[in-house]
Scaffold this motif. Structure first.
Motif, PDB file in Angstrom:
ATOM      1  N   UNK A  27      37.419  33.220  34.897  1.00  0.00           N
ATOM      2  CA  UNK A  27      37.173  34.601  35.306  1.00  0.00           C
ATOM      3  C   UNK A  27      35.952  35.136  34.577  1.00  0.00           C
ATOM      4  N   UNK A  28      35.068  35.825  35.301  1.00  0.00           N
ATOM      5  CA  UNK A  28      33.825  36.378  34.746  1.00  0.00           C
ATOM      6  C   UNK A  28      33.627  37.798  35.293  1.00  0.00           C
ATOM      7  N   UNK A  29      33.553  38.790  34.365  1.00  0.00           N
ATOM      8  CA  UNK A  29      33.794  38.801  32.911  1.00  0.00           C
ATOM      9  C   UNK A  29      35.234  38.402  32.595  1.00  0.00           C
ATOM     10  N   UNK A  30      35.483  37.969  31.371  1.00  0.00           N
ATOM     11  CA  UNK A  30      36.773  37.340  31.067  1.00  0.00           C
ATOM     12  C   UNK A  30      37.900  38.320  30.753  1.00  0.00           C
ATOM     13  N   UNK A  31      38.007  39.418  31.502  1.00  0.00           N
ATOM     14  CA  UNK A  31      39.038  40.417  31.230  1.00  0.00           C
ATOM     15  C   UNK A  31      39.973  40.504  32.428  1.00  0.00           C
ATOM     16  N   UNK A  32      41.256  40.603  32.158  1.00  0.00           N
ATOM     17  CA  UNK A  32      42.246  40.595  33.228  1.00  0.00           C
ATOM     18  C   UNK A  32      42.511  41.977  33.816  1.00  0.00           C
ATOM     19  N   UNK A  38      35.686  48.074  40.825  1.00  0.00           N
ATOM     20  CA  UNK A  38      34.887  47.023  40.200  1.00  0.00           C
ATOM     21  C   UNK A  38      35.225  45.664  40.828  1.00  0.00           C
ATOM     22  N   UNK A  39      34.307  44.713  40.660  1.00  0.00           N
ATOM     23  CA  UNK A  39      34.483  43.374  41.201  1.00  0.00           C
ATOM     24  C   UNK A  39      34.284  42.353  40.075  1.00  0.00           C
ATOM     25  N   UNK A  40      35.026  41.269  40.164  1.00  0.00           N
ATOM     26  CA  UNK A  40      34.911  40.165  39.212  1.00  0.00           C
ATOM     27  C   UNK A  40      34.722  38.870  39.993  1.00  0.00           C
ATOM     28  N   UNK A  41      34.280  37.831  39.282  1.00  0.00           N
ATOM     29  CA  UNK A  41      33.998  36.538  39.902  1.00  0.00           C
ATOM     30  C   UNK A  41      34.986  35.499  39.407  1.00  0.00           C
ATOM     31  N   UNK A  42      35.585  34.772  40.345  1.00  0.00           N
ATOM     32  CA  UNK A  42      36.464  33.654  40.055  1.00  0.00           C
ATOM     33  C   UNK A  42      35.737  32.356  40.375  1.00  0.00           C
ATOM     34  N   UNK A  84      44.911  31.629  42.490  1.00  0.00           N
ATOM     35  CA  UNK A  84      44.903  30.194  42.209  1.00  0.00           C
ATOM     36  C   UNK A  84      43.872  29.526  43.105  1.00  0.00           C
ATOM     37  N   UNK A  85      43.470  28.334  42.705  1.00  0.00           N
ATOM     38  CA  UNK A  85      42.560  27.549  43.534  1.00  0.00           C
ATOM     39  C   UNK A  85      43.016  26.096  43.551  1.00  0.00           C
ATOM     40  N   UNK A  86      42.477  25.332  44.516  1.00  0.00           N
ATOM     41  CA  UNK A  86      42.842  23.933  44.674  1.00  0.00           C
ATOM     42  C   UNK A  86      41.678  23.173  45.291  1.00  0.00           C
ATOM     43  N   UNK A  92      47.352  22.335  42.303  1.00  0.00           N
ATOM     44  CA  UNK A  92      46.916  23.734  42.250  1.00  0.00           C
ATOM     45  C   UNK A  92      46.628  24.107  40.799  1.00  0.00           C
ATOM     46  N   UNK A  93      45.640  24.947  40.579  1.00  0.00           N
ATOM     47  CA  UNK A  93      45.231  25.348  39.231  1.00  0.00           C
ATOM     48  C   UNK A  93      46.247  26.312  38.622  1.00  0.00           C
ATOM     49  N   UNK A  94      46.068  26.574  37.336  1.00  0.00           N
ATOM     50  CA  UNK A  94      46.872  27.591  36.668  1.00  0.00           C
ATOM     51  C   UNK A  94      46.476  28.972  37.188  1.00  0.00           C
ATOM     52  N   UNK A  95      47.407  29.927  37.203  1.00  0.00           N
ATOM     53  CA  UNK A  95      47.108  31.240  37.788  1.00  0.00           C
ATOM     54  C   UNK A  95      46.324  32.144  36.843  1.00  0.00           C
ATOM     55  N   UNK A  96      45.678  33.145  37.441  1.00  0.00           N
ATOM     56  CA  UNK A  96      45.035  34.243  36.722  1.00  0.00           C
ATOM     57  C   UNK A  96      45.556  35.542  37.314  1.00  0.00           C
ATOM     58  N   UNK A  97      46.100  36.397  36.441  1.00  0.00           N
ATOM     59  CA  UNK A  97      46.646  37.686  36.873  1.00  0.00           C
ATOM     60  C   UNK A  97      45.555  38.752  36.716  1.00  0.00           C
ATOM     61  N   UNK A  98      45.180  39.378  37.810  1.00  0.00           N
ATOM     62  CA  UNK A  98      44.157  40.430  37.795  1.00  0.00           C
ATOM     63  C   UNK A  98      44.819  41.773  38.046  1.00  0.00           C
ATOM     64  N   UNK A  99      44.553  42.741  37.138  1.00  0.00           N
ATOM     65  CA  UNK A  99      45.104  44.093  37.265  1.00  0.00           C
ATOM     66  C   UNK A  99      43.975  45.077  37.513  1.00  0.00           C
ATOM     67  N   UNK A 100      44.234  46.094  38.333  1.00  0.00           N
ATOM     68  CA  UNK A 100      43.264  47.152  38.650  1.00  0.00           C
ATOM     69  C   UNK A 100      43.879  48.473  38.224  1.00  0.00           C
ATOM     70  N   UNK A 101      43.134  49.270  37.440  1.00  0.00           N
ATOM     71  CA  UNK A 101      43.647  50.515  36.878  1.00  0.00           C
ATOM     72  C   UNK A 101      42.804  51.690  37.336  1.00  0.00           C
ATOM     73  N   UNK A 102      43.456  52.858  37.438  1.00  0.00           N
ATOM     74  CA  UNK A 102      42.784  54.105  37.772  1.00  0.00           C
ATOM     75  C   UNK A 102      42.862  55.095  36.610  1.00  0.00           C
TER      76      UNK A 102
END
Length: 424
Positions: A27-32, A38-42, A84-86, A92-102
């Motif tokens: 994950x880039x930037x590396x924050x969950x 905002x947008x992040x890159x996987x 996840x990706x494959x 399948x890869x390990x998961x990444x949990x992404x949270x969006x806050x207001x």
């Protein structure tokens, strides 16, 4: 259509499915946690087929159980969820949990697991990077760090005790300084790099290169599956003395002369930088007459103790010695022992038991002690007369007319130790 494509990607090509490992999702930037909008890159790193192969689709992306339409190595996302990706032929890869806050404040933690000895970085971020003033970081409700303005909270070498629920608070000028605001709590767990080692005695079949008659000790531990390539070093100790300092070998051979004694050993496992060090419980080697069982991997009488406890034995087993019983010495101020007139024996120890040296010495010293006490009492009477003559000289003739000594004073006769009153 997408389910059929996913099925085709799972078909092995040239036997590669059995050797491929699951891809690494980053994950880039590396924050969950990110702000809304905002947008992040996987990015999915793994095996990708060549362009000339018949199956050009190389990557599958999942949001929860939903298959995403993109097949690139990296994608941009802004929707919260579990990603996840494959890659073709791989799990399948390990998961990444992404949270969006207001909220006005968010506490950002890294997406990768943090292990013991690694740095832990937490970031308290204001709405669209507004400066935070009077910044506090909390762990389990207790303040752990304060900053005047925006700054990251960093633990250089994380420990298991650094795990907990973190939160941050601060004020922002929008346009004037606001009241203190708090972020949502985020759970942080510091993973165990390797287990605490256990020292054990190796059997004859397991030991390799052991000297004749020696005992081979092995310091066993297990690394976390994600850190199985981390090199570890081992040290061995006999009580508090190091018999082998840190080295890459996990085995130590106890010399044959030391095997014949009751010795306690323990070992220590550590990373190359010593950022993480863990010790094993005590292990006591068997003494003489307790050979190792060839069919067993541990000594029959080996005892493992907690690291803080002392070993059961240090050198040789203690030799039992008979300790004479101590009897109470009679009071020196008491009178001499009285025996019945009939001469009948009194109740006491059996006649066959001889008196102890302490009793003999006490009986021999008692007449001298009584004599000394009587002399001290006589000296006390003489001193009292001298003091009285010095204080009242006129009373001296009266005292000379009555030279009788008070009944509390005694004279001593060297011939008989009994007390006799002095007559005028």
């Amino acid at each position: 259509m997408w389910a059929l494509t996913a099925l085709l990607l799972l078909v092995p090509s040239g036997g590669q499915a059995a050797t491929l490992e699951k891809p690494i999702l980053s994950l880039h930037p590396p924050w969950t946690t990110i702000f809304k909008g905002e947008r992040v890159t996987l990015k999915c790193d793994g095996y990708h087929p060549l362009l000339l192969e018949l199956q050009p689709i190389s990557t599958l992306w999942y949001l929860g159980h939903l298959l995403l339409p993109s097949h690139k190595k990296s994608i941009e996302v802004q929707t919260p969820g579990v990603y996840r990706c494959q890659t073709r032929g791989a799990p399948v890869s390990d998961p990444i949990h992404l949270s969006v806050s207001n909220d006005w404040l968010i506490l950002q933690v890294p997406y990768t697991p943090v292990f013991e000895g690694e740095p832990l970085v937490l970031r308290c971020r204001g709405w669209y990077d507004k400066v935070i003033h009077k910044l506090h970081y909390y762990r389990d409700g207790q303040a752990v760090r304060y900053f005047h303005s925006s700054a990251n909270y960093t633990v250089l070498q994380a420990r298991a005790s650094d795990s907990g629920r973190y939160q941050c608070s601060g004020t922002m000028r929008i346009p004037v300084e606001s009241a203190p605001m708090f972020s949502a709590k985020v759970a942080v767990t510091v993973q165990e790099l390797f287990r605490a080692p256990v020292l054990r005695v190796m059997g004859p079949r397991e030991a390799r290169g052991a000297t004749l008659g020696g005992v081979v000790l092995r310091c066993d531990t297990r690394l976390h599956p994600q850190k199985r390539d981390t090199p570890l070093q081992f040290a061995f100790y006999k009580y508090s003395r190091a018999v082998r300092r840190f080295d890459w070998g996990a085995e130590y051979t106890v010399p044959e002369p030391e095997v014949e004694e009751l010795e306690s050993y323990w070992c220590e496992a550590a990373t190359a930088t010593r950022s993480v060090r863990k010790r094993s419980p005590w292990l006591q080697l068997p003494g003489p007459g307790s050979p190792l069982d060839p069919a067993s991997t541990t000594a029959p009488r080996a005892a493992a103790l907690a690291p803080g406890n002392k070993p059961l034995f240090f050198r040789k087993p203690p030799v039992s010695r008979s300790v004479p019983s101590v009897t109470s010495v009679p009071s020196t101020t008491s009178t001499r022992l009285q025996f019945p007139a009939s001469g009948a024996p009194t109740a006491g120890p059996p006649a066959c038991a001889p008196p102890t040296p302490l009793e003999q010495s006490a009986g021999a010293l008692k007449p001298d002690v009584d004599l000394l006490l009587r002399e001290m009492q006589l000296l006390k009477g003489i001193l009292s007369r001298v003091v009285l003559e010095l204080k009242e000289p006129q009373a001296l003739p009266e005292l000379r007319g009555t030279p009788e000594i008070p009944t509390s004073h005694f004279a001593v006769s060297l011939g008989t130790p009994e007390t006799t009153p002095v007559e005028s």
